[in-house]
Design a protein around this motif. Structure first.
Motif, PDB file in Angstrom:
ATOM      1  N   HIS A  35       0.833  -1.205   0.000  1.00 54.02           N
ATOM      2  CA  HIS A  35       0.000   0.000   0.000  1.00 54.02           C
ATOM      3  C   HIS A  35       0.867   1.255   0.000  1.00 54.02           C
ATOM      4  CE1 HIS A  35      -3.642  -2.174   0.189  1.00 54.02           C
ATOM      5  NE2 HIS A  35      -3.556  -2.543   1.458  1.00 54.02           N
ATOM      6  N   ILE A  36       1.897   1.262   0.828  1.00 53.37           N
ATOM      7  CA  ILE A  36       2.745   2.444   0.888  1.00 53.37           C
ATOM      8  C   ILE A  36       3.459   2.642  -0.442  1.00 53.37           C
ATOM      9  CG2 ILE A  36       4.800   3.419   1.989  1.00 53.37           C
ATOM     10  CD1 ILE A  36       3.863   2.106   4.577  1.00 53.37           C
ATOM     11  N   GLY A  37       3.964   1.535  -1.015  1.00 54.63           N
ATOM     12  CA  GLY A  37       4.630   1.662  -2.298  1.00 54.63           C
ATOM     13  C   GLY A  37       3.702   2.159  -3.378  1.00 54.63           C
ATOM     14  N   GLY A  38       2.417   1.779  -3.306  1.00 51.21           N
ATOM     15  CA  GLY A  38       1.477   2.151  -4.348  1.00 51.21           C
ATOM     16  C   GLY A  38       1.211   3.629  -4.434  1.00 51.21           C
ATOM     17  N   VAL A  39       1.516   4.366  -3.362  1.00 50.16           N
ATOM     18  CA  VAL A  39       1.297   5.808  -3.405  1.00 50.16           C
ATOM     19  C   VAL A  39       2.586   6.576  -3.122  1.00 50.16           C
ATOM     20  CG1 VAL A  39      -1.129   5.716  -2.814  1.00 50.16           C
ATOM     21  CG2 VAL A  39       0.535   5.765  -0.978  1.00 50.16           C
ATOM     22  N   ALA A  40       3.723   5.902  -3.331  1.00 48.55           N
ATOM     23  CA  ALA A  40       5.007   6.551  -3.068  1.00 48.55           C
ATOM     24  C   ALA A  40       5.200   7.731  -4.004  1.00 48.55           C
ATOM     25  CB  ALA A  40       6.154   5.552  -3.251  1.00 48.55           C
ATOM     26  N   LEU A  41       5.832   8.762  -3.453  1.00 50.73           N
ATOM     27  CA  LEU A  41       5.983  10.007  -4.201  1.00 50.73           C
ATOM     28  C   LEU A  41       6.870   9.843  -5.418  1.00 50.73           C
ATOM     29  CD1 LEU A  41       5.321  13.010  -4.279  1.00 50.73           C
ATOM     30  CD2 LEU A  41       7.314  13.403  -2.836  1.00 50.73           C
ATOM     31  N   ASN A  42       7.826   8.900  -5.393  1.00 51.90           N
ATOM     32  CA  ASN A  42       8.766   8.780  -6.500  1.00 51.90           C
ATOM     33  C   ASN A  42       8.244   7.879  -7.617  1.00 51.90           C
ATOM     34  OD1 ASN A  42       8.932   6.309  -5.287  1.00 51.90           O
ATOM     35  ND2 ASN A  42      11.171   6.260  -5.164  1.00 51.90           N
ATOM     36  N   LEU A  43       6.960   7.549  -7.629  1.00 54.75           N
ATOM     37  CA  LEU A  43       6.307   6.826  -8.716  1.00 54.75           C
ATOM     38  C   LEU A  43       6.880   5.432  -8.925  1.00 54.75           C
ATOM     39  CD1 LEU A  43       6.065   9.715 -11.344  1.00 54.75           C
ATOM     40  CD2 LEU A  43       4.438   9.092  -9.590  1.00 54.75           C
ATOM     41  N   GLU A  44       7.342   4.780  -7.868  1.00 52.20           N
ATOM     42  CA  GLU A  44       7.878   3.442  -8.024  1.00 52.20           C
ATOM     43  C   GLU A  44       6.758   2.441  -8.220  1.00 52.20           C
ATOM     44  OE1 GLU A  44      10.212   2.542  -4.673  1.00 52.20           O
ATOM     45  OE2 GLU A  44      11.921   3.754  -5.303  1.00 52.20           O
ATOM     46  N   ASN A  45       7.117   1.321  -8.861  1.00 53.40           N
ATOM     47  CA  ASN A  45       6.215   0.188  -8.994  1.00 53.40           C
ATOM     48  C   ASN A  45       5.886  -0.326  -7.596  1.00 53.40           C
ATOM     49  OD1 ASN A  45       5.188  -2.465  -9.307  1.00 53.40           O
ATOM     50  ND2 ASN A  45       6.179  -2.633 -11.306  1.00 53.40           N
ATOM     51  N   PRO A  46       4.613  -0.455  -7.214  1.00 54.58           N
ATOM     52  CA  PRO A  46       4.273  -0.876  -5.850  1.00 54.58           C
ATOM     53  C   PRO A  46       4.682  -2.301  -5.535  1.00 54.58           C
ATOM     54  CG  PRO A  46       2.312  -0.765  -7.214  1.00 54.58           C
ATOM     55  CD  PRO A  46       3.408  -0.134  -8.004  1.00 54.58           C
ATOM     56  N   LEU A  47       5.019  -3.109  -6.551  1.00 57.40           N
ATOM     57  CA  LEU A  47       5.477  -4.473  -6.293  1.00 57.40           C
ATOM     58  C   LEU A  47       6.993  -4.552  -6.148  1.00 57.40           C
ATOM     59  CD1 LEU A  47       3.228  -6.463  -8.795  1.00 57.40           C
ATOM     60  CD2 LEU A  47       3.013  -6.384  -6.314  1.00 57.40           C
ATOM     61  N   ARG A  48       7.670  -3.483  -6.555  1.00 51.90           N
ATOM     62  CA  ARG A  48       9.125  -3.506  -6.509  1.00 51.90           C
ATOM     63  C   ARG A  48       9.601  -3.521  -5.059  1.00 51.90           C
ATOM     64  NH1 ARG A  48      10.554   0.866  -9.953  1.00 51.90           N
ATOM     65  NH2 ARG A  48       9.946  -0.547 -11.629  1.00 51.90           N
ATOM     66  N   GLY A  49      10.565  -4.383  -4.775  1.00 54.77           N
ATOM     67  CA  GLY A  49      11.101  -4.473  -3.420  1.00 54.77           C
ATOM     68  C   GLY A  49      10.513  -5.613  -2.612  1.00 54.77           C
ATOM     69  N   ILE A  50       9.420  -6.202  -3.097  1.00 57.45           N
ATOM     70  CA  ILE A  50       8.852  -7.365  -2.415  1.00 57.45           C
ATOM     71  C   ILE A  50       9.659  -8.593  -2.811  1.00 57.45           C
ATOM     72  CG2 ILE A  50       6.799  -8.826  -2.171  1.00 57.45           C
ATOM     73  CD1 ILE A  50       5.085  -6.417  -2.689  1.00 57.45           C
ATOM     74  N   SER A  51      10.019  -9.420  -1.846  1.00 58.13           N
ATOM     75  CA  SER A  51      10.846 -10.594  -2.133  1.00 58.13           C
ATOM     76  C   SER A  51      10.090 -11.570  -3.018  1.00 58.13           C
ATOM     77  CB  SER A  51      11.251 -11.289  -0.835  1.00 58.13           C
ATOM     78  OG  SER A  51      10.111 -11.879  -0.224  1.00 58.13           O
ATOM     79  N   LEU A  52      10.835 -12.374  -3.763  1.00 63.10           N
ATOM     80  CA  LEU A  52      10.226 -13.358  -4.652  1.00 63.10           C
ATOM     81  C   LEU A  52       9.341 -14.337  -3.878  1.00 63.10           C
ATOM     82  CD1 LEU A  52       9.944 -14.692  -7.431  1.00 63.10           C
ATOM     83  CD2 LEU A  52      12.066 -15.944  -6.958  1.00 63.10           C
ATOM     84  N   GLU A  53       9.823 -14.756  -2.703  1.00 66.91           N
ATOM     85  CA  GLU A  53       9.060 -15.704  -1.895  1.00 66.91           C
ATOM     86  C   GLU A  53       7.743 -15.084  -1.427  1.00 66.91           C
ATOM     87  OE1 GLU A  53       9.965 -18.779   1.775  1.00 66.91           O
ATOM     88  OE2 GLU A  53      10.917 -16.801   1.803  1.00 66.91           O
ATOM     89  N   HIS A  54       7.824 -13.845  -0.985  1.00 70.00           N
ATOM     90  CA  HIS A  54       6.616 -13.174  -0.509  1.00 70.00           C
ATOM     91  C   HIS A  54       5.653 -12.922  -1.665  1.00 70.00           C
ATOM     92  CE1 HIS A  54       4.941 -10.662   2.926  1.00 70.00           C
ATOM     93  NE2 HIS A  54       4.051 -10.572   1.955  1.00 70.00           N
ATOM     94  N   LEU A  55       6.192 -12.531  -2.811  1.00 74.43           N
ATOM     95  CA  LEU A  55       5.345 -12.293  -3.974  1.00 74.43           C
ATOM     96  C   LEU A  55       4.634 -13.568  -4.395  1.00 74.43           C
ATOM     97  CD1 LEU A  55       4.458 -10.269  -6.186  1.00 74.43           C
ATOM     98  CD2 LEU A  55       6.426 -11.047  -7.541  1.00 74.43           C
ATOM     99  N   THR A  56       5.352 -14.671  -4.394  1.00 71.02           N
ATOM    100  CA  THR A  56       4.749 -15.957  -4.761  1.00 71.02           C
ATOM    101  C   THR A  56       3.624 -16.326  -3.805  1.00 71.02           C
ATOM    102  OG1 THR A  56       6.849 -16.699  -5.696  1.00 71.02           O
ATOM    103  CG2 THR A  56       5.222 -18.391  -5.178  1.00 71.02           C
ATOM    104  N   THR A  57       3.856 -16.105  -2.527  1.00 73.97           N
ATOM    105  CA  THR A  57       2.820 -16.393  -1.532  1.00 73.97           C
ATOM    106  C   THR A  57       1.606 -15.500  -1.724  1.00 73.97           C
ATOM    107  OG1 THR A  57       4.549 -16.985   0.053  1.00 73.97           O
ATOM    108  CG2 THR A  57       2.351 -16.559   0.939  1.00 73.97           C
ATOM    109  N   ASP A  58       1.857 -14.234  -1.964  1.00 76.27           N
ATOM    110  CA  ASP A  58       0.750 -13.307  -2.226  1.00 76.27           C
ATOM    111  C   ASP A  58      -0.105 -13.780  -3.397  1.00 76.27           C
ATOM    112  OD1 ASP A  58       1.154 -11.570  -0.186  1.00 76.27           O
ATOM    113  OD2 ASP A  58       1.956  -9.927  -1.401  1.00 76.27           O
ATOM    114  N   VAL A  59       0.560 -14.215  -4.451  1.00 76.26           N
ATOM    115  CA  VAL A  59      -0.167 -14.641  -5.651  1.00 76.26           C
ATOM    116  C   VAL A  59      -0.980 -15.892  -5.356  1.00 76.26           C
ATOM    117  CG1 VAL A  59       0.091 -15.510  -8.016  1.00 76.26           C
ATOM    118  CG2 VAL A  59       1.475 -13.584  -7.235  1.00 76.26           C
ATOM    119  N   GLU A  60      -0.420 -16.822  -4.609  1.00 75.69           N
ATOM    120  CA  GLU A  60      -1.159 -18.044  -4.268  1.00 75.69           C
ATOM    121  C   GLU A  60      -2.408 -17.728  -3.456  1.00 75.69           C
ATOM    122  OE1 GLU A  60       1.662 -20.533  -2.319  1.00 75.69           O
ATOM    123  OE2 GLU A  60       2.727 -21.069  -4.173  1.00 75.69           O
ATOM    124  N   VAL A  61      -2.256 -16.828  -2.481  1.00 77.39           N
ATOM    125  CA  VAL A  61      -3.403 -16.430  -1.664  1.00 77.39           C
ATOM    126  C   VAL A  61      -4.443 -15.716  -2.532  1.00 77.39           C
ATOM    127  CG1 VAL A  61      -4.151 -14.939   0.223  1.00 77.39           C
ATOM    128  CG2 VAL A  61      -2.076 -16.313   0.463  1.00 77.39           C
TER     129      VAL A  61
END
Length: 634
Positions: A35-61
């Motif tokens: 959520h914080i990344g999604g509204v970051a002032l520097n326009l970063e991708n909100p998924l950037r910085g999330i670990s591969l393992e965590h991202l995979t778990t998020d997708v499964e859920v």
């Protein structure tokens, strides 16, 4: 923070909590970071910085929550792509960058349908332009320049009837119609109403009867004008979204040209079979033909994937994305990316009335301010004086009625032809830059047009008026023509997009109504010189407002625009003022000043405020998080 599992009470929440725990990545941490990344002032991708393992778990859920386990592999690949992983090599992803105009047939089908829907509006604006040379005589109106004041006001009332309906009633139907019917069926219903009311207009026998028919035409025009740009925006990929959404204005411009052509073609049609005024009746009826074509197209068009996701219909959204993109992995990427960013967007909801939220939440208020300015500007730049009354203006300058219609055809052709460059410049040169470049030129052209009425020679006067109006059109069509509807369609977050677009279109139709009802009397009271001078002055006022308060939106996804509009209005106004000094130094004094960066200014402002409070500078990450909290009220 809202519980993401509440939407599915049958979900085994504890099982998912265990899945996160087993992998050492608690769900709350991942979601909070997102959520914080999604509204970051520097326009970063909100998924950037999330670990591969965590991202995979998020997708499964996510897949289990939404019943998408059968496409889990596609979703995992899509999530990696959304995170900008460079080790996923797919041909279609290269084409998105190198061949961005290579899109599916379904997407271009959406573009064609949206374009025809826009042509209805353009045709109506100019068939009434030609018809008003004919029907006032049949209804007993006096000449525009010398007749009774009552007749001038009645002419304005009849011409402006659809836009009165849009402003006070029909635009506000956009939200309930979209909620109940969806995007494409709203378009279908509106085009059906437009077709029926255009035919009705052809059978009227008095000014009040024609007023009623045209008023109800506004029921079709209002929601359609608010829905079609949003629909096109939500179906389009970001690199060409502006260009595809601006098809609305480009084909509205084509409708304007077609309407003037129809007016000229039917002008000499004689009365037949006891029908008085067959020529102007055919003009008005012809405007409904594009609406009938769209009604035949709409059932076969895809629904907006973003609208389907907002309704929790993820399976349907994926299927529609598969129709709109070449590869399933592209569809999965867009599905997951939209879902993630809309979760961040949902954090903005505060449980209040959404109309109130549009003005109380800073991000929404900034979008409403900018959209309101560009929509107001579309009318008060004076263009629809020409669109609705060019035949009368040319007639007043010395043309015969038929020659005035032919001159109006030239206006319609230029309006369409010079909208074509914006297809390429709106996503490269940018929305804001197009407006800032063209408004001063439009002001000069209006001054030329008004001043030409002082020329005593008939030929000189005709040449001056024609050149001024034509050059105005050349500058209007690639700038203020396409930008307002593109801008308003993308400025608002999804959860208030219908209401925001209703507000924006109601704004433009209200001022459209104001302009069209007042011009006959204004041009008589002010004289054409004063009336054109009035709108020339407004062009310069609007240039200042655009400089200060209208943000650039090119090249961002609809969800990433949250970050653009998060910056306070006073910071953006200061940025606009600095741009003036930058332009003077660079282009007049031939110096090489440092470029003005809006986001650096915003960060500096926040940092200065923090130093005053604590005496210590803050990190960029802290700035981003605090900005998110202040902007969205977390």
């Amino acid at each position: 923070m809202s519980n993401p599992y509440e939407s599915n009470p049958h979900l085994d929440v504890m099982q998912h909590e265990r899945t996160y725990s087993e992998r050492g990545c608690p769900p709350e941490v991942g979601r909070r970071t997102r959520h914080i990344g999604g509204v970051a002032l520097n326009l970063e991708n909100p998924l950037r910085g999330i670990s591969l393992e965590h991202l995979t778990t998020d997708v499964e859920v996510f897949a289990q929550e939404r019943g998408l386990m059968h496409i889990l592999d596609d979703l995992k690949k899509g999530a990696l792509l959304a995170q900008d992983h460079q080790d996923v090599d797919i041909k279609y992803l290269e084409d998105e960058v190198n061949h961005k105009w290579s899109q599916t047939g379904t997407l271009y089908y959406v573009v064609i349908m949206s374009s025809l829907a826009a042509a209805i509006q353009g045709m109506d604006e100019t068939v009434i332009n030609g018809a008003q040379l004919l029907y006032p005589k049949q209804f007993g109106f006096g000449p525009l320049s010398s007749g009774p004041s009552r007749d001038r006001w009645l002419l304005g009332v009849v011409n402006s009837a659809p836009y009165l309906c849009c402003a006070i009633f029909s635009c506000w139907l956009t939200h309930p119609m979209n909620q109940w019917l969806g995007r494409k069926m709203t378009i279908f219903v509106c085009c059906l109403i437009s077709f029926v009311t255009c035919i009705w207009s052809a059978f009227t026998g008095s000014w009040w009867h024609l007023f009623m028919a045209r008023f109800f035409l506004g029921v079709g025009v209002g929601p359609k004008s608010a829905t079609v740009p949003v629909y096109a925006a939500e179906c389009s990929p970001a690199p060409i979204r502006g260009a595809l959404v601006m098809m609305w204005q480009m084909w509205a411009a084509f409708g304007i040209f077609l309407g003037t052509l129809v007016g000229l073609a039917f002008y000499y049609v004689p009365n037949s079979g006891g029908i008085i005024g067959l020529n102007w009746r055919l003009m008005l009826a012809a405007a409904g033909i594009p609406g009938l074509i769209v009604c035949l197209q709409a059932p076969f068009a895809p629904e907006s994937p973003r609208w389907l996701i907002s309704k929790g219909r993820y399976e349907d959204a994926f299927n529609e994305l598969c129709r709109l993109r070449f590869a399933r992995v592209q569809a999965a990427r867009d599905l997951y990316y939209i879902h993630v960013l809309l979760e961040a967007e949902n954090e903005m909801k505060k449980g209040r009335n959404r109309v109130v939220e549009m003005f109380t939440i800073p991000r929404n208020r900034n979008a409403a301010l900018a959209s309101g300015i560009v929509m107001f500007a579309q009318q008060f730049c004076g263009v629809n004086v020409i669109a609705y009354y060019s035949s009368n203006i040319f007639s007043q300058s010395g043309f015969s009625d038929s020659t005035a219609l032919a001159a109006s055809l030239g206006f319609g052709a230029l309006n369409w032809l010079f909208a074509l460059p914006a297809v390429f410049t709106i996503d490269t040169f940018g929305r804001r830059n197009l407006l800032l470049t063209t408004f001063p030129c439009m002001a000069i052209c209006l001054m030329v047009t008004g001043s030409a009425f002082w020329i005593p020679s008939k030929n000189g006067r005709l040449a001056g008026v024609t050149i001024g109006m034509y050059l105005f059109t050349v500058f209007y069509s690639p700038g203020e023509g396409p930008v307002p509807f593109v801008y308003s369609a993308e400025a608002f977050p999804l959860y208030i997009r219908d209401i925001g677009m209703s507000f924006a279109t109601a704004m433009t139709w209200f001022w459209n109504f104001t302009l069209s009802i007042t011009w006959p009397s204004m041009s008589n009271a002010f004289t054409p010189q004063g009336a054109f001078g009035w709108y020339a002055a407004w062009c310069m006022i609007l240039w200042v407002l655009i400089l200060l308060y209208v943000r650039e939106t090119k090249g961002k996804t609809l969800e990433e625009l949250d970050q653009v509009f998060a910056i306070p209005a006073k910071i953006h106004a200061a940025y606009g003022v600095r741009q003036i000094t930058y332009g003077i130094k660079k282009y007049l004094l031939f110096q090489n000043p440092p470029r003005v960066d809006l986001y650096e200014m915003a960060a500096e402002n926040k940092n200065d405020a923090k130093r005053e409070d604590t005496g210590n500078p803050v990190t960029v990450v802290a700035l981003h998080c605090e900005w998110s909290a202040l902007t969205y009220g977390h």
